[in-house]
Design an enzyme around this catalytic site. Structure first.
Site, PDB file in Angstrom:
ATOM      1  N   CYS A 282      -8.400 -12.493  -0.886  1.00 57.36           N
ATOM      2  CA  CYS A 282      -7.338 -11.791  -0.163  1.00 57.36           C
ATOM      3  C   CYS A 282      -7.275 -12.238   1.293  1.00 57.36           C
ATOM      4  CB  CYS A 282      -7.564 -10.288  -0.222  1.00 57.36           C
ATOM      5  SG  CYS A 282      -9.079  -9.831   0.595  1.00 57.36           S
ATOM      6  N   GLU A 381       2.616 -13.796  -3.190  1.00 57.74           N
ATOM      7  CA  GLU A 381       1.172 -14.064  -3.142  1.00 57.74           C
ATOM      8  C   GLU A 381       0.833 -14.876  -4.391  1.00 57.74           C
ATOM      9  OE1 GLU A 381      -1.610 -10.804  -3.796  1.00 57.74           O
ATOM     10  OE2 GLU A 381      -3.033 -11.771  -2.448  1.00 57.74           O
TER      11      GLU A 381
HETATM   12  P1  NAD Z   1      -4.963  -6.043  -9.784  1.00 56.61           P
HETATM   13  O1  NAD Z   1      -4.085  -5.230  -8.906  1.00 56.61           O
HETATM   14  O2  NAD Z   1      -4.374  -6.675 -11.005  1.00 56.61           O
HETATM   15  O3  NAD Z   1      -6.194  -5.154 -10.318  1.00 56.61           O
HETATM   16  C1  NAD Z   1      -6.976  -4.374  -9.445  1.00 56.61           C
HETATM   17  C2  NAD Z   1      -7.551  -3.194 -10.228  1.00 56.61           C
HETATM   18  O4  NAD Z   1      -6.459  -2.392 -10.718  1.00 56.61           O
HETATM   19  C3  NAD Z   1      -8.367  -3.602 -11.448  1.00 56.61           C
HETATM   20  O5  NAD Z   1      -9.495  -2.767 -11.535  1.00 56.61           O
HETATM   21  C4  NAD Z   1      -7.396  -3.401 -12.612  1.00 56.61           C
HETATM   22  O6  NAD Z   1      -8.045  -3.052 -13.813  1.00 56.61           O
HETATM   23  C5  NAD Z   1      -6.526  -2.249 -12.128  1.00 56.61           C
HETATM   24  N1  NAD Z   1      -5.155  -2.325 -12.652  1.00 56.61           N
HETATM   25  C6  NAD Z   1      -4.463  -3.441 -13.006  1.00 56.61           C
HETATM   26  N2  NAD Z   1      -3.229  -3.115 -13.443  1.00 56.61           N
HETATM   27  C7  NAD Z   1      -3.128  -1.769 -13.365  1.00 56.61           C
HETATM   28  C8  NAD Z   1      -2.084  -0.839 -13.656  1.00 56.61           C
HETATM   29  N3  NAD Z   1      -0.904  -1.234 -14.118  1.00 56.61           N
HETATM   30  N4  NAD Z   1      -2.327   0.472 -13.444  1.00 56.61           N
HETATM   31  C9  NAD Z   1      -3.503   0.891 -12.967  1.00 56.61           C
HETATM   32  N5  NAD Z   1      -4.538   0.048 -12.662  1.00 56.61           N
HETATM   33  C10 NAD Z   1      -4.352  -1.264 -12.863  1.00 56.61           C
HETATM   34  O7  NAD Z   1      -5.660  -7.140  -8.843  1.00 56.61           O
HETATM   35  P2  NAD Z   1      -6.592  -8.357  -9.275  1.00 56.61           P
HETATM   36  O8  NAD Z   1      -5.749  -9.413  -9.916  1.00 56.61           O
HETATM   37  O9  NAD Z   1      -7.805  -7.884  -9.977  1.00 56.61           O
HETATM   38  O10 NAD Z   1      -7.072  -8.857  -7.832  1.00 56.61           O
HETATM   39  C11 NAD Z   1      -6.322  -9.706  -7.020  1.00 56.61           C
HETATM   40  C12 NAD Z   1      -5.480  -8.932  -6.024  1.00 56.61           C
HETATM   41  O11 NAD Z   1      -6.310  -8.112  -5.211  1.00 56.61           O
HETATM   42  C13 NAD Z   1      -4.747  -9.836  -5.042  1.00 56.61           C
HETATM   43  O12 NAD Z   1      -3.469  -9.319  -4.842  1.00 56.61           O
HETATM   44  C14 NAD Z   1      -5.572  -9.749  -3.778  1.00 56.61           C
HETATM   45  O13 NAD Z   1      -4.889 -10.027  -2.585  1.00 56.61           O
HETATM   46  C15 NAD Z   1      -6.017  -8.333  -3.833  1.00 56.61           C
HETATM   47  N6  NAD Z   1      -7.190  -8.117  -3.018  1.00 56.61           N
HETATM   48  C16 NAD Z   1      -7.014  -7.455  -1.838  1.00 56.61           C
HETATM   49  C17 NAD Z   1      -8.102  -7.257  -1.006  1.00 56.61           C
HETATM   50  C18 NAD Z   1      -7.943  -6.531   0.291  1.00 56.61           C
HETATM   51  O14 NAD Z   1      -8.951  -6.210   0.890  1.00 56.61           O
HETATM   52  N7  NAD Z   1      -6.748  -6.233   0.755  1.00 56.61           N
HETATM   53  C19 NAD Z   1      -9.370  -7.721  -1.379  1.00 56.61           C
HETATM   54  C20 NAD Z   1      -9.507  -8.381  -2.601  1.00 56.61           C
HETATM   55  C21 NAD Z   1      -8.396  -8.571  -3.422  1.00 56.61           C
END
Ligand code: NAD
Length: 496
Positions: A282, A381
């Site tokens: 991120c 992104e």
């Molecule tokens: P994601 O949003 O797909 O998943 C994150 C979490 O949400 C997981 O535990 C997943 O199981 C859950 N999830 C997924 N879909 C869902 C839904 N429809 N309803 C409820 N929960 C759901 O993210 P990812 O692909 O695992 O991670 C990458 C993303 O995270 C990127 O966008 C990245 O920028 C972001 N990120 C942000 C930071 C920050 O500090 N701002 C840090 C790390 C990652």
């Protein structure tokens, strides 16, 4: 038979059968290495009930007692970091040195939480009114939920879990279903460190598990990290159910290079921050904003360095960049490269078609130049090894580009001019700023958080804001009447 990854509830693996499960891949080979159980209502209930039952005991544990567990956990994590790094690499794909770096940053947060005794001190005002003292107490919230993304399967859970526990809360952690084993390893180490059963539970799954936590009346707060659409959903749903929520979202980080910058330093930074962890960070640099007239020279230097990057299996110590996390994510990232070409950006380095090992989710480092704000490679992104260079005519144009972007997670400026850097840190609408530093992830005793669509809620993660998030304060106004006025002999002289 592949390995089965089960929930960790009440200090032990959760038995029983799972109605649903997910595949966990080895991204370097594409093979299914394990199946992870997905929680339904019953498992959510069991995890929250275990955390609730553990709450009085853990909350009642002295500050010294809580801190002893955190110190012991820190030692265990440090001693077994290589094992954990291997687990991360086998499910996420990042190279082992990068996984080790993630653990080192996680340990910082454990060390911060070890300062709980100092950090939880309240304020005290003696004689606020005659004979009246006023003081504040910071108390835990109760059972808290932590929901984490795939890209830092150890560090992001440890941004929250140590601080939440240090403040006297108990936790249900819902890690990403794509690489769930690191969370279980962490829970096992906490148990070995002396954390009572139920104080930390790991619940695996997808939306059903997340919704279960968001709607559960016994869960008092949610710390979420993930993509912006899900962060927004988690924030809205959690707050609607009366919870305190911090939801960190996605990013599109810009790195501005001014004409007076050291271009070699800037090119090194662009390559390490753009392609480290295959861009699945991120805080990855996604857009380099080259301010005229250095664009051509900078692009040449970045491309030269990219040609030397060794893409390979994360287990090979020679590798510098691993594969993407899943086939679906690989297909999505590659489709952005296709879209960049058709929208007219100049493809300087094409990472498509690279095959390091059969079946793996490989995409080589990719570089676009002359990227414009309306192109999808700029607006979205991508979260992969795709770096864009946008040209700006001046510092003001570069700043305007960043401030118009809906994300505001991290940014950096490369310059030899202190006054320009100072102006940038003041004017840029982004939560974390690097000056000649490409990935300005704050140390554990500051807090981590973006602005705009990169964070929903008002508390940033970890550090002082983490302690603030995981406690609620009470203010006591207290008078103890001097009963000697009423003729009671207390054996000490009356106040005059
Ligand atoms: P994601 O949003 O797909 O998943 C994150 C979490 O949400 C997981 O535990 C997943 O199981 C859950 N999830 C997924 N879909 C869902 C839904 N429809 N309803 C409820 N929960 C759901 O993210 P990812 O692909 O695992 O991670 C990458 C993303 O995270 C990127 O966008 C990245 O920028 C972001 N990120 C942000 C930071 C920050 O500090 N701002 C840090 C790390 C990652």
């Amino acid at each position: 038979m592949t390995e089965r990854i089960s929930h960790w509830i009440d200090g032990k693996p959760f038995g029983g059968t799972a109605a649903r499960s997910g595949e966990v891949f080895d991204p370097a080979t594409g093979e299914v290495r394990a199946h992870v159980d997905f929680a339904g209502e019953a498992e959510v209930e069991a995890a929250v009930a275990a955390a609730k039952a553990a709450l009085p005991g853990w909350r009642g544990t002295s500050l010294a007692g809580r801190t002893r567990v955190l110190f012991a956990f820190r030692e265990l994590l440090s001693a077994r970091k290589h094992e954990l790094a291997k687990i991360i690499t086998s499910e996420h794909g990042k190279v082992e040195s990068d996984a080790a770096g993630e653990i080192a940053r996680a340990i910082e947060n454990v060390e911060f939480a070890c300062g709980a005794a100092q950090l939880l001190k309240g304020g005290f005002s003696e004689n606020a009114s005659t004979g009246v003292d006023v003081y504040s107490i910071a108390q835990p919230l109760g059972v808290v939920g932590v929901i984490s993304p795939f890209n830092f399967p150890a560090m992001v859970p440890l941004w929250f879990v140590p601080n939440a526990l240090a403040c006297g809360n108990t936790v249900v952690l819902k890690p990403s279903e794509k690489d769930p084993s690191a969370a279980v390893f962490i829970a096992e180490l906490f148990a070995e460190a002396g954390l009572p059963a139920g104080a930390l539970n790991v619940l695996h799954g997808d939306k059903a598990a997340v919704d279960g936590l968001l709607e559960h009346a016994d869960v008092k707060a949610i710390s979420f990290v993930g993509s912006t659409p899900i962060a927004r959903y988690v924030y809205e749903t959690g707050t609607r159910h009366g919870k305190r929520v911090q939801a960190l979202g996605g990013a599109k980080n810009h790195m501005v290079v001014l004409p007076d910058a050291d271009l070699d330093l800037a090119a090194d930074a662009a390559v390490s921050a753009g392609f480290g962890s295959a861009g699945e960070r991120c805080m990855a640099v996604s857009v380099v904003v080259a301010v005229d007239p250095i664009g051509d020279a900078l692009v040449e230097k970045i491309a030269e360095r990219m040609a030397r990057l060794r893409v390979g299996d994360g287990r090979d110590p020679e590798s510098e960049m691993g594969p993407l996390v899943t086939a679906a994510h690989h297909a999505r990232v590659e489709s952005y490269v296709d879209a960049g070409v058709s929208s007219g950006a100049s493809l300087v380095v094409d990472g498509r078609g690279i095959e390091v090992s059969e079946g793996g989710f490989w995409l080589g480092p990719t570089l676009f130049d002359h990227v414009r704000p309306e192109m999808s490679i700029y607006t979205d992104e991508i979260f992969g090894p795709v770096l864009s260079v946008a040209r700006a005519a001046s510092y003001d144009d570069a700043l305007a580009l960043i401030n118009a972007n809906p994300y505001g997670n991290g940014t950096a400026i490369f310059t030899g001019d202190g006054a320009a850097a100072r102006r940038f840190q003041n004017e840029v609408e982004v939560g974390m700023v690097g000056v000649n530093v490409p990935i300005p992830v704050p140390v554990g005793y500051y807090s981590f958080g973006g602005w705009k669509d990169s964070l929903f809620g008002d508390s940033h993660a970890y550090g002082p804001e983490g302690f603030h998030f995981f406690t609620r304060t009470k203010v006591v106004t207290s008078r103890w009447p001097d009963r000697s006025h009423a003729g009671v002999n207390l054996g000490f002289p009356r106040n005059s």
